[in-house]
Write a protein that holds these residues in place. Structure first.
Motif, PDB file in Angstrom:
ATOM      1  N   GLU A 188      30.733  98.240  11.936  1.00  0.00           N
ATOM      2  CA  GLU A 188      31.667  98.650  10.868  1.00  0.00           C
ATOM      3  C   GLU A 188      32.442 100.655  11.762  1.00  0.00           C
ATOM      4  O   GLU A 188      32.097 100.890  11.286  1.00  0.00           O
ATOM      5  CB  GLU A 188      31.906  98.837   9.350  1.00  0.00           C
ATOM      6  N   ASN A 189      33.593 100.061  12.631  1.00  0.00           N
ATOM      7  CA  ASN A 189      34.197 100.997  12.830  1.00  0.00           C
ATOM      8  C   ASN A 189      33.732 101.767  13.789  1.00  0.00           C
ATOM      9  O   ASN A 189      33.944 103.006  14.009  1.00  0.00           O
ATOM     10  CB  ASN A 189      34.813 102.142  12.091  1.00  0.00           C
ATOM     11  N   GLY A 190      32.319 101.322  15.059  1.00  0.00           N
ATOM     12  CA  GLY A 190      31.972 101.998  15.857  1.00  0.00           C
ATOM     13  C   GLY A 190      30.539 102.526  15.384  1.00  0.00           C
ATOM     14  O   GLY A 190      29.911 102.696  15.716  1.00  0.00           O
ATOM     15  N   VAL A 191      30.264 102.329  14.072  1.00  0.00           N
ATOM     16  CA  VAL A 191      29.094 102.853  12.836  1.00  0.00           C
ATOM     17  C   VAL A 191      28.259 101.494  12.701  1.00  0.00           C
ATOM     18  O   VAL A 191      28.901 100.458  12.715  1.00  0.00           O
ATOM     19  CB  VAL A 191      29.783 103.608  11.942  1.00  0.00           C
ATOM     20  N   ALA A 192      26.645 101.643  13.681  1.00  0.00           N
ATOM     21  CA  ALA A 192      25.850 101.007  12.623  1.00  0.00           C
ATOM     22  C   ALA A 192      25.647 101.050  12.132  1.00  0.00           C
ATOM     23  O   ALA A 192      25.108 102.070  11.258  1.00  0.00           O
ATOM     24  CB  ALA A 192      25.467 100.946  13.731  1.00  0.00           C
ATOM     25  N   ILE A 193      25.475 100.103  10.717  1.00  0.00           N
ATOM     26  CA  ILE A 193      24.677  99.743   9.634  1.00  0.00           C
ATOM     27  C   ILE A 193      23.708  99.508   9.197  1.00  0.00           C
ATOM     28  O   ILE A 193      23.630  98.355   9.981  1.00  0.00           O
ATOM     29  CB  ILE A 193      26.193  99.950   8.071  1.00  0.00           C
ATOM     30  N   THR A 194      22.297  99.394   8.471  1.00  0.00           N
ATOM     31  CA  THR A 194      21.432  98.942   8.846  1.00  0.00           C
ATOM     32  C   THR A 194      21.210  99.054   6.550  1.00  0.00           C
ATOM     33  O   THR A 194      21.324 100.218   5.975  1.00  0.00           O
ATOM     34  CB  THR A 194      20.158  99.337   9.107  1.00  0.00           C
ATOM     35  N   ILE A 195      20.053  97.994   6.393  1.00  0.00           N
ATOM     36  CA  ILE A 195      20.500  98.219   5.061  1.00  0.00           C
ATOM     37  C   ILE A 195      18.779  97.449   5.233  1.00  0.00           C
ATOM     38  O   ILE A 195      18.572  95.940   5.644  1.00  0.00           O
ATOM     39  CB  ILE A 195      21.202  96.881   3.828  1.00  0.00           C
ATOM     40  N   ALA A 196      17.365  98.307   4.261  1.00  0.00           N
ATOM     41  CA  ALA A 196      16.754  97.347   4.961  1.00  0.00           C
ATOM     42  C   ALA A 196      15.836  97.928   4.029  1.00  0.00           C
ATOM     43  O   ALA A 196      15.209  99.131   3.303  1.00  0.00           O
ATOM     44  CB  ALA A 196      15.325  97.855   6.423  1.00  0.00           C
ATOM     45  N   GLY A 197      14.789  96.718   3.436  1.00  0.00           N
ATOM     46  CA  GLY A 197      13.332  96.777   1.978  1.00  0.00           C
ATOM     47  C   GLY A 197      13.198  96.116   1.657  1.00  0.00           C
ATOM     48  O   GLY A 197      13.487  94.894   2.254  1.00  0.00           O
ATOM     49  N   ARG A 198      12.447  96.052   0.665  1.00  0.00           N
ATOM     50  CA  ARG A 198      11.656  95.173  -0.103  1.00  0.00           C
ATOM     51  C   ARG A 198      12.624  94.688  -1.580  1.00  0.00           C
ATOM     52  O   ARG A 198      13.039  95.085  -2.137  1.00  0.00           O
ATOM     53  CB  ARG A 198      10.695  95.978  -0.521  1.00  0.00           C
ATOM     54  N   ILE A 199      13.423  94.187  -0.780  1.00  0.00           N
ATOM     55  CA  ILE A 199      14.748  94.000  -1.592  1.00  0.00           C
ATOM     56  C   ILE A 199      15.045  91.922  -1.787  1.00  0.00           C
ATOM     57  O   ILE A 199      15.001  91.515  -0.299  1.00  0.00           O
ATOM     58  CB  ILE A 199      16.151  94.946  -1.035  1.00  0.00           C
ATOM     59  N   SER A 200      15.851  91.548  -2.138  1.00  0.00           N
ATOM     60  CA  SER A 200      15.705  89.652  -2.351  1.00  0.00           C
ATOM     61  C   SER A 200      17.553  90.151  -0.970  1.00  0.00           C
ATOM     62  O   SER A 200      18.294  90.720  -1.349  1.00  0.00           O
ATOM     63  CB  SER A 200      16.039  89.303  -3.817  1.00  0.00           C
ATOM     64  N   GLN A 201      17.383  88.278  -0.436  1.00  0.00           N
ATOM     65  CA  GLN A 201      18.944  88.314  -0.041  1.00  0.00           C
ATOM     66  C   GLN A 201      19.777  88.604  -1.025  1.00  0.00           C
ATOM     67  O   GLN A 201      20.546  88.996  -0.600  1.00  0.00           O
ATOM     68  CB  GLN A 201      18.825  86.689   0.558  1.00  0.00           C
ATOM     69  N   ASP A 202      19.710  87.537  -1.915  1.00  0.00           N
ATOM     70  CA  ASP A 202      21.040  88.544  -2.547  1.00  0.00           C
ATOM     71  C   ASP A 202      21.462  89.807  -3.482  1.00  0.00           C
ATOM     72  O   ASP A 202      22.603  90.292  -2.945  1.00  0.00           O
ATOM     73  CB  ASP A 202      21.004  87.368  -4.406  1.00  0.00           C
ATOM     74  N   GLU A 203      20.547  90.842  -3.280  1.00  0.00           N
ATOM     75  CA  GLU A 203      20.500  91.876  -4.235  1.00  0.00           C
ATOM     76  C   GLU A 203      20.619  92.745  -2.461  1.00  0.00           C
ATOM     77  O   GLU A 203      22.141  93.141  -2.398  1.00  0.00           O
ATOM     78  CB  GLU A 203      19.356  92.763  -4.084  1.00  0.00           C
ATOM     79  N   ILE A 204      20.275  92.349  -1.417  1.00  0.00           N
ATOM     80  CA  ILE A 204      20.773  92.961   0.351  1.00  0.00           C
ATOM     81  C   ILE A 204      22.643  92.594  -0.167  1.00  0.00           C
ATOM     82  O   ILE A 204      23.303  93.364   0.457  1.00  0.00           O
ATOM     83  CB  ILE A 204      20.086  92.575   0.974  1.00  0.00           C
ATOM     84  N   LEU A 205      23.114  91.764   0.204  1.00  0.00           N
ATOM     85  CA  LEU A 205      24.339  90.785   0.537  1.00  0.00           C
ATOM     86  C   LEU A 205      25.286  92.056  -0.810  1.00  0.00           C
ATOM     87  O   LEU A 205      26.192  92.558  -0.979  1.00  0.00           O
ATOM     88  CB  LEU A 205      24.657  89.672   0.110  1.00  0.00           C
ATOM     89  N   LYS A 206      24.842  92.052  -2.266  1.00  0.00           N
ATOM     90  CA  LYS A 206      25.610  93.003  -3.274  1.00  0.00           C
ATOM     91  C   LYS A 206      25.379  94.510  -2.863  1.00  0.00           C
ATOM     92  O   LYS A 206      26.264  95.063  -3.043  1.00  0.00           O
ATOM     93  CB  LYS A 206      24.869  92.927  -4.330  1.00  0.00           C
ATOM     94  N   VAL A 207      24.022  94.943  -1.942  1.00  0.00           N
ATOM     95  CA  VAL A 207      24.966  96.234  -2.222  1.00  0.00           C
ATOM     96  C   VAL A 207      25.640  96.582  -0.887  1.00  0.00           C
ATOM     97  O   VAL A 207      26.270  97.693  -0.773  1.00  0.00           O
ATOM     98  CB  VAL A 207      22.775  96.705  -0.800  1.00  0.00           C
ATOM     99  N   ALA A 208      25.181  95.602   0.406  1.00  0.00           N
ATOM    100  CA  ALA A 208      26.303  95.646   1.541  1.00  0.00           C
ATOM    101  C   ALA A 208      28.156  95.531   0.433  1.00  0.00           C
ATOM    102  O   ALA A 208      28.702  96.373   1.716  1.00  0.00           O
ATOM    103  CB  ALA A 208      25.977  94.291   2.475  1.00  0.00           C
ATOM    104  N   GLY A 209      28.000  94.388  -0.270  1.00  0.00           N
ATOM    105  CA  GLY A 209      29.518  94.083   0.117  1.00  0.00           C
ATOM    106  C   GLY A 209      29.618  95.566  -0.989  1.00  0.00           C
ATOM    107  O   GLY A 209      30.795  95.716  -1.523  1.00  0.00           O
ATOM    108  N   SER A 210      28.831  96.278  -1.752  1.00  0.00           N
ATOM    109  CA  SER A 210      29.284  97.711  -2.625  1.00  0.00           C
ATOM    110  C   SER A 210      29.558  99.105  -2.205  1.00  0.00           C
ATOM    111  O   SER A 210      30.016  99.983  -1.902  1.00  0.00           O
ATOM    112  CB  SER A 210      28.300  97.700  -3.511  1.00  0.00           C
TER     113      SER A 210
END
Length: 70
Positions: free
Chosen positions: A46-68
């Motif tokens: 996003e805008n030349g910045v790499a963003i990563t979210i990783a961990g023990r988290i469900s698919q639904d929850e990781i998408l909620k975090v990313a959207g926030s």
């Protein structure tokens, strides 16, 4: 628990093993990988910045975090 990392792209890295799905986050194509054991890995640019979210988290929850993220 999970971790959010933002930074400069580091080139091509090997993705963790698991099922890979393309999703859209904030209008950008993102790669979501889940391993079936409760671990998820989501990465996008996003805008030349790499963003990563990783961990023990469900698919639904990781998408909620990313959207926030702003």
């Amino acid at each position: 628990s999970f971790t959010v990392i933002q930074g400069q792209p580091q080139g091509v890295r090997e993705a963790p093993p698991g099922q890979k799905t393309e999703v859209t986050i904030c209008g950008q194509t993102a790669n979501l990988i889940t391993d079936g054991l409760g671990n998820s890995f989501l990465t996008w640019m996003e805008n030349g910045v790499a963003i990563t979210i990783a961990g023990r988290i469900s698919q639904d929850e990781i998408l909620k975090v990313a959207g926030s993220l702003q």
